[in-house]
Design a protein around this motif. Sequence first.
Motif, PDB file in Angstrom:
ATOM      1  N   GLY A   1       0.626  -0.764   0.130  1.00 46.14           N
ATOM      2  CA  GLY A   1      -0.284  -0.223  -0.152  1.00 46.14           C
ATOM      3  C   GLY A   1       1.154   1.079  -0.039  1.00 46.14           C
ATOM      4  O   GLY A   1       2.290   1.102  -0.149  1.00 46.14           O
ATOM      5  N   TRP A   2       0.447   2.302   0.247  1.00 42.56           N
ATOM      6  CA  TRP A   2       0.955   3.401   0.556  1.00 42.56           C
ATOM      7  C   TRP A   2       0.964   4.498   1.350  1.00 42.56           C
ATOM      8  O   TRP A   2       0.196   4.298   2.333  1.00 42.56           O
ATOM      9  N   ARG A   3       2.546   4.800   2.139  1.00 39.36           N
ATOM     10  CA  ARG A   3       1.859   5.740   2.918  1.00 39.36           C
ATOM     11  C   ARG A   3       2.963   6.720   2.770  1.00 39.36           C
ATOM     12  O   ARG A   3       3.661   7.307   1.934  1.00 39.36           O
ATOM     13  N   GLN A   4       1.751   7.776   2.819  1.00 38.84           N
ATOM     14  CA  GLN A   4       1.773   9.742   3.026  1.00 38.84           C
ATOM     15  C   GLN A   4       2.455   9.770   3.220  1.00 38.84           C
ATOM     16  O   GLN A   4       2.686   9.912   4.373  1.00 38.84           O
ATOM     17  N   ALA A   5       3.397  10.618   2.489  1.00 42.46           N
ATOM     18  CA  ALA A   5       4.614  11.368   3.583  1.00 42.46           C
ATOM     19  C   ALA A   5       3.552  13.219   3.890  1.00 42.46           C
ATOM     20  O   ALA A   5       2.691  13.163   2.587  1.00 42.46           O
ATOM     21  N   MET A   6       4.156  13.676   4.916  1.00 40.26           N
ATOM     22  CA  MET A   6       3.338  14.884   4.890  1.00 40.26           C
ATOM     23  C   MET A   6       3.450  15.828   3.503  1.00 40.26           C
ATOM     24  O   MET A   6       5.056  16.093   3.301  1.00 40.26           O
ATOM     25  N   PRO A   7       2.809  16.758   3.279  1.00 36.76           N
ATOM     26  CA  PRO A   7       2.753  18.044   2.147  1.00 36.76           C
ATOM     27  C   PRO A   7       3.181  18.802   2.243  1.00 36.76           C
ATOM     28  O   PRO A   7       3.445  18.814   4.016  1.00 36.76           O
ATOM     29  N   VAL A   8       4.484  19.508   1.620  1.00 35.63           N
ATOM     30  CA  VAL A   8       5.458  19.797   1.965  1.00 35.63           C
ATOM     31  C   VAL A   8       4.450  21.646   1.186  1.00 35.63           C
ATOM     32  O   VAL A   8       4.148  20.678  -0.154  1.00 35.63           O
ATOM     33  N   THR A   9       4.290  22.434   1.467  1.00 36.20           N
ATOM     34  CA  THR A   9       3.658  23.433   0.691  1.00 36.20           C
ATOM     35  C   THR A   9       5.042  24.823   0.336  1.00 36.20           C
ATOM     36  O   THR A   9       6.135  24.552   1.079  1.00 36.20           O
ATOM     37  N   GLN A  10       4.870  25.249  -0.702  1.00 38.72           N
ATOM     38  CA  GLN A  10       6.143  25.799  -1.372  1.00 38.72           C
ATOM     39  C   GLN A  10       6.063  26.954  -2.080  1.00 38.72           C
ATOM     40  O   GLN A  10       5.049  26.763  -3.095  1.00 38.72           O
ATOM     41  N   TRP A  11       6.198  27.878  -1.763  1.00 40.77           N
ATOM     42  CA  TRP A  11       6.029  29.137  -2.202  1.00 40.77           C
ATOM     43  C   TRP A  11       7.450  29.512  -3.352  1.00 40.77           C
ATOM     44  O   TRP A  11       8.085  29.525  -2.508  1.00 40.77           O
ATOM     45  N   SER A  12       7.160  30.277  -4.399  1.00 38.12           N
ATOM     46  CA  SER A  12       8.172  30.210  -5.157  1.00 38.12           C
ATOM     47  C   SER A  12       8.343  31.592  -6.471  1.00 38.12           C
ATOM     48  O   SER A  12       7.215  31.830  -6.888  1.00 38.12           O
ATOM     49  N   VAL A  13       9.451  32.698  -6.372  1.00 40.05           N
ATOM     50  CA  VAL A  13       8.738  33.664  -6.378  1.00 40.05           C
ATOM     51  C   VAL A  13      10.361  34.804  -7.182  1.00 40.05           C
ATOM     52  O   VAL A  13      10.707  34.085  -6.733  1.00 40.05           O
ATOM     53  N   THR A  14      10.356  34.913  -7.752  1.00 39.95           N
ATOM     54  CA  THR A  14      11.254  35.611  -8.912  1.00 39.95           C
ATOM     55  C   THR A  14      10.786  38.005  -7.987  1.00 39.95           C
ATOM     56  O   THR A  14       9.878  38.078  -8.563  1.00 39.95           O
ATOM     57  N   LYS A  15      12.116  38.059  -7.908  1.00 43.44           N
ATOM     58  CA  LYS A  15      12.246  39.408  -7.528  1.00 43.44           C
ATOM     59  C   LYS A  15      11.479  40.646  -9.153  1.00 43.44           C
ATOM     60  O   LYS A  15      12.543  40.102  -9.248  1.00 43.44           O
ATOM     61  N   PRO A  16      11.055  41.001  -8.911  1.00 44.60           N
ATOM     62  CA  PRO A  16      10.534  41.581  -9.869  1.00 44.60           C
ATOM     63  C   PRO A  16      11.564  43.059 -10.361  1.00 44.60           C
ATOM     64  O   PRO A  16      12.816  43.060  -8.984  1.00 44.60           O
ATOM     65  N   GLY A  17      12.048  43.704 -11.525  1.00 43.46           N
ATOM     66  CA  GLY A  17      12.643  44.978 -11.524  1.00 43.46           C
ATOM     67  C   GLY A  17      13.920  44.350 -12.849  1.00 43.46           C
ATOM     68  O   GLY A  17      13.884  42.844 -13.396  1.00 43.46           O
ATOM     69  N   VAL A  18      14.636  45.396 -12.804  1.00 40.57           N
ATOM     70  CA  VAL A  18      15.594  44.681 -14.040  1.00 40.57           C
ATOM     71  C   VAL A  18      17.190  44.845 -12.998  1.00 40.57           C
ATOM     72  O   VAL A  18      17.324  45.390 -12.747  1.00 40.57           O
ATOM     73  N   ARG A  19      17.945  43.620 -13.148  1.00 42.49           N
ATOM     74  CA  ARG A  19      18.916  42.921 -12.395  1.00 42.49           C
ATOM     75  C   ARG A  19      20.072  44.230 -13.259  1.00 42.49           C
ATOM     76  O   ARG A  19      20.409  43.972 -14.539  1.00 42.49           O
ATOM     77  N   ALA A  20      20.920  44.887 -12.175  1.00 38.66           N
ATOM     78  CA  ALA A  20      21.778  45.761 -12.622  1.00 38.66           C
ATOM     79  C   ALA A  20      22.601  45.031 -13.117  1.00 38.66           C
ATOM     80  O   ALA A  20      23.372  44.096 -13.084  1.00 38.66           O
TER      81      ALA A  20
END
Length: 412
Positions: free
Chosen positions: A393-412
């Motif tokens: 059978g299947w053993r479920q691990a704790m789900p992981v919530t992930q937030w990923s984001v790129t900071k806006p703007g123009v790299r110097a």
Amino acid sequence: MSFVPPPPVSVVGIGADGWDGLPEASRRVLRAAEVLIGGPRQLDLLPAADCPGERVGWPSPLRPAVPGLLAAHEGRRIAVLASGDPMFYGIGRTLTELAGPDRLHVLPHPSSVSYACARLGWPLEAVETVSLVARPLASLTAALHHGRRLLVLSEGAGTPAEVAGLLSDKGYGDSRLRVLEQLGSDAERVLDGAAAAWDHAPGAALNVLAIDCVRAPDAPRLGAVPGLPDEAYEHDGQLTKRYVRAATLAALAPAPGETLWDVGGGSGSIGIEWMRTDRSCRAVAVEKHPERAARIARNAAALGVPGLQIVTGPAPEALAGLPAPDAVFIGGGLTAPGLLDACWAALPAGGRLVANTVTLESEALLADRYRRHGGELVRLAVAQAVPVGGFTGWRQAMPVTQWSVTKPGVRA
């Protein structure tokens, strides 16, 4: 009055064959030089009758002394001696960074790697080169893969035995190891043998190692992409597990030359696998528990990235003064006051932030930041097949919530 630039600093590559192996263009520069700078071994290769310039040995430590040394001989014709190709793990890089490329006139000589490939019949483009000159022996570990050909720039006469020991410890004892000494000179010599049975006495300090990598069938197989087996790490349970780790590194998207902050380092797996993607990648692991910080150091050495920087202390306080990041991963401590704000503020435009959590409290913080800054908010769920009586059978691990984001703007 027009500005007259100072004479260029000539950087002349020289091999173990000395004066006899130099082309005429390099000889002309050395004959005309008023100041000859180099190591004692290199300076001794020049005949005094042909090269009458003042001879100056490199001080130690070398890099801090370079600007003052060049300034002391300003206006004179300076020739710096380098082993082989000055721009291949040589003094040329240091001089370029400190004096500027426009001031240099570089005359390369075949590098020891070029000589080694010529002797071995190995295509240069199909070989990876690892330098152990002033670098930890553990740096070689990340380059070990079955069937790979490696050339190792040696620290000295004792390096071959040290490398043979490392290969044996990592399950590569059957690898063929050849030591090519004094390449390009009349004293050339090759020592040959299997790493596990290496019994040659130390020879010449000037040597290059050639390795045909052979992994034992029972040795761990560590791939070149993120997602190493969990068993590759020493840990106390604080470990980003394999499949979540692979997804996290994909979101962080490391590129050559970039720097990562791994905040809440745990066992160091994210920073370690970030650095394993490319030799030029750098990472800082921030961990408040001293025993975990020590464990991170052991894992980094065992997996071939001993250069991982480890900062012991709580975040966000411990983030002060760190090198600017291109990406930040937060694997723990999300609820610490000011942590998310400090990491966001430290990122340049175009920088990436990825945060993982398994708690509702931290998930609420990430959901709020997702509403404010956008990006992606995902839930990662992994289940593994396990025995259930006489079935599976299947053993479920704790789900992981992930937030990923790129900071806006123009790299110097």
